[in-house]
Scaffold this motif. Structure first.
Motif, PDB file in Angstrom:
ATOM      1  N   GLN A 642       0.826  -1.193   0.000  1.00  0.00           N
ATOM      2  CA  GLN A 642       0.000   0.000   0.000  1.00  0.00           C
ATOM      3  C   GLN A 642       0.869   1.256   0.000  1.00  0.00           C
ATOM      4  N   ASP A 643       0.222   2.395  -0.186  1.00  0.00           N
ATOM      5  CA  ASP A 643       0.944   3.662  -0.336  1.00  0.00           C
ATOM      6  C   ASP A 643       1.856   3.959   0.846  1.00  0.00           C
ATOM      7  N   GLY A 644       1.485   3.482   2.050  1.00  0.00           N
ATOM      8  CA  GLY A 644       2.306   3.762   3.223  1.00  0.00           C
ATOM      9  C   GLY A 644       3.683   3.152   3.162  1.00  0.00           C
ATOM     10  N   GLU A 645       3.909   2.201   2.239  1.00  0.00           N
ATOM     11  CA  GLU A 645       5.216   1.574   2.095  1.00  0.00           C
ATOM     12  C   GLU A 645       6.059   2.225   1.011  1.00  0.00           C
ATOM     13  N   PHE A 646       5.525   3.245   0.362  1.00  0.00           N
ATOM     14  CA  PHE A 646       6.265   3.960  -0.671  1.00  0.00           C
ATOM     15  C   PHE A 646       7.215   4.984  -0.048  1.00  0.00           C
ATOM     16  N   SER A 647       8.278   5.274  -0.750  1.00  0.00           N
ATOM     17  CA  SER A 647       9.137   6.412  -0.437  1.00  0.00           C
ATOM     18  C   SER A 647       8.780   7.531  -1.399  1.00  0.00           C
ATOM     19  N   ILE A 648       8.731   8.759  -0.882  1.00  0.00           N
ATOM     20  CA  ILE A 648       8.439   9.889  -1.762  1.00  0.00           C
ATOM     21  C   ILE A 648       9.588  10.882  -1.708  1.00  0.00           C
ATOM     22  N   ALA A 649       9.817  11.536  -2.826  1.00  0.00           N
ATOM     23  CA  ALA A 649      10.902  12.508  -2.934  1.00  0.00           C
ATOM     24  C   ALA A 649      10.335  13.922  -2.851  1.00  0.00           C
ATOM     25  N   ARG A 650      11.079  14.781  -2.148  1.00  0.00           N
ATOM     26  CA  ARG A 650      10.678  16.182  -1.967  1.00  0.00           C
ATOM     27  C   ARG A 650       9.211  16.277  -1.557  1.00  0.00           C
ATOM     28  N   ALA A 651       8.966  15.749  -0.373  1.00  0.00           N
ATOM     29  CA  ALA A 651       7.595  15.714   0.145  1.00  0.00           C
ATOM     30  C   ALA A 651       6.979  17.101   0.137  1.00  0.00           C
ATOM     31  N   GLY A 652       5.778  17.196  -0.389  1.00  0.00           N
ATOM     32  CA  GLY A 652       5.066  18.463  -0.460  1.00  0.00           C
ATOM     33  C   GLY A 652       5.330  19.226  -1.736  1.00  0.00           C
ATOM     34  N   GLU A 653       6.403  18.855  -2.457  1.00  0.00           N
ATOM     35  CA  GLU A 653       6.724  19.527  -3.719  1.00  0.00           C
ATOM     36  C   GLU A 653       6.538  18.567  -4.895  1.00  0.00           C
ATOM     37  N   TRP A 654       7.234  17.454  -4.852  1.00  0.00           N
ATOM     38  CA  TRP A 654       7.124  16.477  -5.928  1.00  0.00           C
ATOM     39  C   TRP A 654       6.076  15.403  -5.644  1.00  0.00           C
ATOM     40  N   ALA A 655       5.820  15.140  -4.371  1.00  0.00           N
ATOM     41  CA  ALA A 655       4.862  14.091  -4.014  1.00  0.00           C
ATOM     42  C   ALA A 655       4.362  14.313  -2.602  1.00  0.00           C
ATOM     43  N   GLU A 656       3.201  13.721  -2.285  1.00  0.00           N
ATOM     44  CA  GLU A 656       2.644  13.797  -0.944  1.00  0.00           C
ATOM     45  C   GLU A 656       1.668  12.653  -0.727  1.00  0.00           C
ATOM     46  N   PHE A 657       1.462  12.297   0.535  1.00  0.00           N
ATOM     47  CA  PHE A 657       0.459  11.311   0.892  1.00  0.00           C
ATOM     48  C   PHE A 657      -0.871  12.032   1.118  1.00  0.00           C
ATOM     49  N   VAL A 658      -1.931  11.519   0.521  1.00  0.00           N
ATOM     50  CA  VAL A 658      -3.231  12.189   0.607  1.00  0.00           C
ATOM     51  C   VAL A 658      -4.315  11.163   0.889  1.00  0.00           C
ATOM     52  N   GLU A 659      -5.436  11.635   1.418  1.00  0.00           N
ATOM     53  CA  GLU A 659      -6.633  10.809   1.530  1.00  0.00           C
ATOM     54  C   GLU A 659      -7.306  10.750   0.165  1.00  0.00           C
ATOM     55  N   ASP A 660      -7.810   9.563  -0.164  1.00  0.00           N
ATOM     56  CA  ASP A 660      -8.462   9.384  -1.461  1.00  0.00           C
ATOM     57  C   ASP A 660      -9.485   8.254  -1.320  1.00  0.00           C
ATOM     58  N   THR A 661     -10.743   8.620  -1.332  1.00  0.00           N
ATOM     59  CA  THR A 661     -11.794   7.615  -1.117  1.00  0.00           C
ATOM     60  C   THR A 661     -11.834   6.575  -2.222  1.00  0.00           C
ATOM     61  N   ALA A 662     -11.252   6.888  -3.373  1.00  0.00           N
ATOM     62  CA  ALA A 662     -11.238   5.914  -4.462  1.00  0.00           C
ATOM     63  C   ALA A 662     -10.161   4.865  -4.287  1.00  0.00           C
ATOM     64  N   ALA A 663      -9.176   5.135  -3.428  1.00  0.00           N
ATOM     65  CA  ALA A 663      -8.076   4.192  -3.216  1.00  0.00           C
ATOM     66  C   ALA A 663      -8.543   2.999  -2.393  1.00  0.00           C
ATOM     67  N   SER A 664      -7.848   1.879  -2.556  1.00  0.00           N
ATOM     68  CA  SER A 664      -8.277   0.636  -1.912  1.00  0.00           C
ATOM     69  C   SER A 664      -8.240   0.717  -0.398  1.00  0.00           C
ATOM     70  N   ASP A 665      -7.356   1.542   0.172  1.00  0.00           N
ATOM     71  CA  ASP A 665      -7.288   1.701   1.634  1.00  0.00           C
ATOM     72  C   ASP A 665      -7.622   3.111   2.079  1.00  0.00           C
TER      73      ASP A 665
END
Length: 782
Positions: A642-665
């Motif tokens: 799931q997304d929680g196991e991903f690494s993101i680069a430049r958090a808040g600029e290039w990528a971020e973790f968000v709530e999404d009701t369409a996502a499986s979790d």
């Protein structure tokens, strides 16, 4: 008590140990008999401090003791009262009766009478003199800290006091206290000693552990410290590009034919720049009286200047340290004229680590060699992986009058996991001393309060830096017994298990390790959990000890939470025990609660714990619905990342973790469509290799204002082989909308050196966002 009758020293509670450790001093030992003893027959008798709780002597200080010497007398009086119940009077040399039994604290007329042949200024920086017999006891050292260190050494090594942390200590109860004849002179080989942990920042604890580096918050009453006016990576703080670059681009690095200041350095052969740097340095020193060092050192990046003049010096010196050291030498020559007691420090770090062939540091220049690239599961002195560093320190030690080292003793990518470097700490300190190092900065978990036995590490390193010849195994056992009580043998077994595991697999243990899967197996973790259960059971009747043991279990808990699914899968496939938590969500909530109770701080360098807590919460939630491809597949044959196991680069600029009701979790990684960086990546672990091959799917979608063109790219990359394993472009018409779709990356033989990545298309205005929900893998038949 004329000067110090009611003085109070800032700091937390006094503390001691129930046992007395034998003191081993490896300096110059000497015997001096008092020249004016009240009773010469007493010179071979013990010195009586208290008998049945009654004072048998007085504390004597000079008529005008320094602030630190006043503290030394007060500390001695206060702590001995707690030991014996007797409060020893404090008197000056003019007040004391000559036939009184005396503890002489610091330089004074009385010190000179008793030890006429001892010159404290010859004892060495922070050195101590402890001399006692039936007539008198002398505790002294050169200013500013020597006398204070002599008192603390005496209380620790002769009386049995221990200071485990700033607030957690022990004290022996000895109403009758006498000291056998002794005569010790000791000068520490390391002039500057710094253990970069939270505890070591506290002023009185720093003084008691004899830490005197820049980060120790010790004022004059505790002897002060070896203070910088500006501390490392100072090129741009001294000559900020926003001030100088527009008018003087030639002062900055020429890289690929262009003068730049981003990820760059200074042009070290530019005379005008050197003149301005010299002016700034002198100004900084004038504004900071009392500073012992100023750093003139490269920025924390690469980007050295490639201009013709700089490159000519590099070619002549055989190292990028050549132009740097010539530059620093020139400035230090001017500094010496105005500030003769100040050292000018620079770094031998990353691209400047190799020593130059010709130029030599001036006598007032400190070179600080950095070990950041090393493997810390092997000793620096003997490990095969560390041979390049050995060559560098050997070269620098031959040419540098003041060699310092910046050593790395934690895992900056994840403070909250075990780090199997405990066995190299002492050998490395000795290795530094054997190579003429006089200043040591041990960079530990300064941003976290619950790393891998950080209290043990801070205490151990402080003791080893003061006296590297001490037995580190005895020190570790002493701390474990004193601080954890009956849990000590089980915690010792745990530490041995963890360090055995690191050494067993021959990993290259960097100070940036994101995961433990390369060296900690399920069997290791099962055994570690069993040992902690025994430790907790041993102290279940003592709330304080139980809380300490619970805190030390947090890194183990973090491994279980971080690798829960893969470890559960390994147990299922191998039909082996699984000692991890039964209820993942409850275990996660308890872990977060205890971390916050213990003042966790950051979970990795410059990353607050809330960031990690949110990821763990998402990873520990109810399992998501499986895609149709998993229908009928045994649980051991599929993995849902799931997304929680991903690494993101430049958090808040290039990528971020968000709530999404369409996502499986209910959560996803979102990337804006205005760049094409691989900003969402899933690092794979070694444990999947035994189950190859795997069929890989990525669940993703995009939001777009068009139905044409590229929406995203994705693939698999092997960082060890430096090659692409899979690559796929996804069109907008295949990905647009609120519904996630699975994209097939094919069947592959995977390993822990690989990662799966997703990137947006850099189509601002066309593709607004790319969302990644999960990576799903199904084991394929052989």
């Amino acid at each position: 008590m004329v000067l110090i009758r009611s003085a109070c020293v800032q700091g937390d509670g006094i503390g001691f140990s129930t046992g007395v450790r034998i003191a081993f001093f490896f300096g110059l030992l000497f015997v001096c008999l008092p020249s004016s003893a009240p009773n010469a027959a007493d010179v071979d008798q013990p010195f009586m401090i208290a008998e049945n709780g009654k004072p048998q002597c007085v504390i004597v200080v000079a008529g005008q003791p320094s602030a630190a010497e006043q503290t030394a007398a007060i500390e001695l009086q206060s702590i001995l009262k707690q030991v014996t119940g007797a409060e020893l009077p404090i008197q000056t040399c003019t007040e004391v009766e000559q036939d009184a039994k005396q503890i002489v604290v610091g330089p004074s007329e009385r010190f000179t009478d008793l030890l006429p042949n001892t010159q404290l200024d010859e004892v060495g920086d922070d050195g101590i003199v402890i001399h006692g017999n039936g007539n008198a006891l002398v505790l002294a050292g050169p200013r500013p800290r020597g006398t204070l260190y002599a008192v603390y050494s005496f209380l620790e090594d002769q009386v049995g006091c221990r200071w485990w942390t700033p607030t957690e200590d022990e004290i022996p109860h000895r109403p009758t206290l006498s000291i056998p004849p002794l005569s010790i002179t000791y000068s520490p080989k390391l002039k500057s000693r710094e253990a970069y942990y939270r505890d070591a920042f506290e002023a009185k604890f720093s003084a008691r552990q004899k830490l005197n580096g820049h980060s120790a918050r010790t004022g004059p009453s505790l002897g002060g410290n070896i203070r910088f006016t500006d501390f490392v990576h100072t090129f741009f703080p001294f000559l900020p590009p926003k001030v100088y670059f527009d008018q003087h681009p030639e002062w900055y690095s020429l890289i690929d034919g262009k003068r730049v200041h981003e990820k760059a350095q200074l042009c070290l052969t530019n005379d005008e720049m050197q003149a301005e740097m010299t002016r700034v340095v002198l100004e900084r020193l004038a504004k900071n009286p009392g500073a012992k060092l100023i750093s003139i050192s490269q920025n924390d990046c690469r980007g050295p200047c490639q201009c013709e003049n700089c490159q000519a010096v590099v070619d002549e010196e055989g190292s990028q340290a050549g132009p740097l050291l010539r530059f620093v030498n020139a400035i230090s020559a001017v500094v010496e004229k105005e500030f003769p007691d100040v050292w000018v420090e620079t770094l031998a770090y990353q691209y400047t680590r190799a020593a130059p062939l010709k130029v030599r540091p001036r006598s007032n220049v400190v070179v600080r060699l950095c070990s950041i690239e090393c493997s810390f599961v092997e000793t620096l002195g003997e490990g095969e992986q560390n041979e390049p560093f050995r060559k560098d320190i050997e070269a620098w030690s031959k040419i540098t009058p003041q060699l310092f080292v910046w050593d790395y003793v934690t895992n900056f990518s994840n403070y909250l996991v075990p780090h199997p470097n405990l066995r190299v700490l002492a050998p490395n300190v000795r290795f530094f001393v054997d190579h003429s190092v006089v200043g040591l900065f041990e960079q530990g978990d300064s941003q976290s309060g619950i790393g891998d036995f950080v209290r043990l590490r801070a205490w151990l390193l402080a003791h080893l830096m003061w006296n590297p010849d001490q037995d580190e195994e005895a020190l570790i056992d002493e701390f474990l017994r004193g601080y954890y009580g009956p849990a000590a043998p089980h915690l010792r077994d745990y530490l041995n298990l963890i360090n055995d595991a690191g050494e067993r697999d021959g990993i290259y243990l960097r100070c940036f390790m994101t995961d433990t899967s390369a060296w900690l197996t399920l069997d290791d973790l099962n055994r570690a959990t069993e040992l902690f259960a025994k430790a907790e059971s041993a102290v279940s009747g003592d709330a304080a000890l139980a809380a300490r043991v619970r805190r030390e279990r947090l890194p183990l808990d973090h491994v279980w939470l971080s690798r829960y699914k893969s470890l559960k899968r390994s147990a299922l496939i191998g039909n082996t025990p699984f000692a991890g938590p039964d209820d993942l969500q409850a275990a996660c909530e308890d872990f977060i609660r205890v971390c916050r109770r213990e003042g966790v701080g950051n979970w990795r360098e410059r990353h607050p714990f809330d960031e990690r807590a949110n990821l763990l919460i998402r990873k520990s939630g109810p399992p998501a619905a499986l895609p149709p491809q998993a229908a009928g597949v045994p649980p051991a044959d599929w993995i849902d990342y799931q997304d929680g196991e991903f690494s993101i680069a430049r958090a808040g600029e290039w990528a971020e973790f968000v709530e999404d009701t369409a996502a499986s979790d209910g959560h996803a990684v979102r990337m804006p469509g205005n760049h094409f960086e691989w900003a969402a990546s899933l690092p794979l672990s070694d444990d999947i290799a035994s189950l190859n091959p795997w069929h890989v799917y990525v669940a993703a979608r995009c939001e777009a204002t068009t139905q044409e063109g590229n929406a995203m790219t994705m693939g698999i990359y092997d960082s060890a082989e430096k090659k692409s394993v899979a690559h796929q472009s996804v069109l907008v018409q295949q990905a647009a909308g609120a519904e996630y779709r699975l994209y097939d990356l094919g069947t592959h033989t995977l390993s822990g050196s690989m990662y799966i990545w997703v990137a947006p298309p850099k189509r601002p205005g066309k593709v607004q966002s790319v969302y990644v929900d999960r990576v799903f893998m199904i084991r394929s038949p052989q």
